[in-house]
Design a protein around this motif. Structure first.
Motif: not given
Ligand code: PNS
Length: 159
Positions: A15, A18, A53-54, A57-58, A146, A148-149
């Protein structure tokens, strides 16, 4: 059109990462998160898993792109036509390594500027290394990554 490249290992994306992406999105037209192949490290997630994953998350940021790169950062900067490199500075202890990296990159590519941003103080103690250590030891790592991670770590470590 200003494009910034935010490189890192992101194993895993936290995070704190993020938070930095969210801040950069407001300052740059395009933020490219560059997931690096790091030969010296034995990552928990593959390059593709980290990039996916990034991206997950984004997904709500319209101006974020995720790429992976191998080799020198300055080559990625040129290939992606990035105007600057973005790195996060969490604490004074990050500074020495970051300064060395920024100056080395600029000595190899004079136009390579590095911009530092501070993440939210609430996240500035978080590191990928700590997240993995807590997860390996069955601690509560979920608040630091995040959702999903967190799911992906559970699946990877099978608990
Ligand atoms: O998240 P990290 O592990 O601190 O990221 C470090 C990273 C990937 C940005 C750095 O190791 C890097 O730029 N690697 C690419 C290889 C390179 O250009 N090395 C010379 C930089 S001085």
């Amino acid at each position: 059109m200003k494009r910034v490249l935010y490189p890192g290992s992101f194993d895993p994306f936290t995070i704190g990462h993020f938070d930095l992406v969210a801040r950069a999105c407001k300052l740059f037209d395009e933020v490219i998160v560059g997931v690096a192949v790091n030969p010296g490290k034995n990552p928990l997630f593959t390059l593709q898993e980290r990039a996916d994953l990034i991206a997950a998350s984004c997904k709500d940021f319209a101006n974020v792109k995720v790429v992976s790169f191998e080799g020198l950062l300055i080559d990625a900067v040129q290939n992606l036509k990035a105007d600057a490199v973005l790195r996060g500075l969490r604490a004074f202890s990050d500074f020495e390594y970051e300064l060395q990296m920024a100056l080395t990159n600029r000595s190899m590519l004079d136009s390579c500027e590095t911009i530092f941003m501070m993440p939210n103080a609430n996240t500035s103690f978080i590191s990928s290394h700590m997240v993995k250590e807590i997860a390996f030891l069955h601690g509560k790592f979920e608040p630091y990554v995040p959702a999903s991670v967190a799911d992906a770590i559970h699946k990877k470590l099978e608990f």
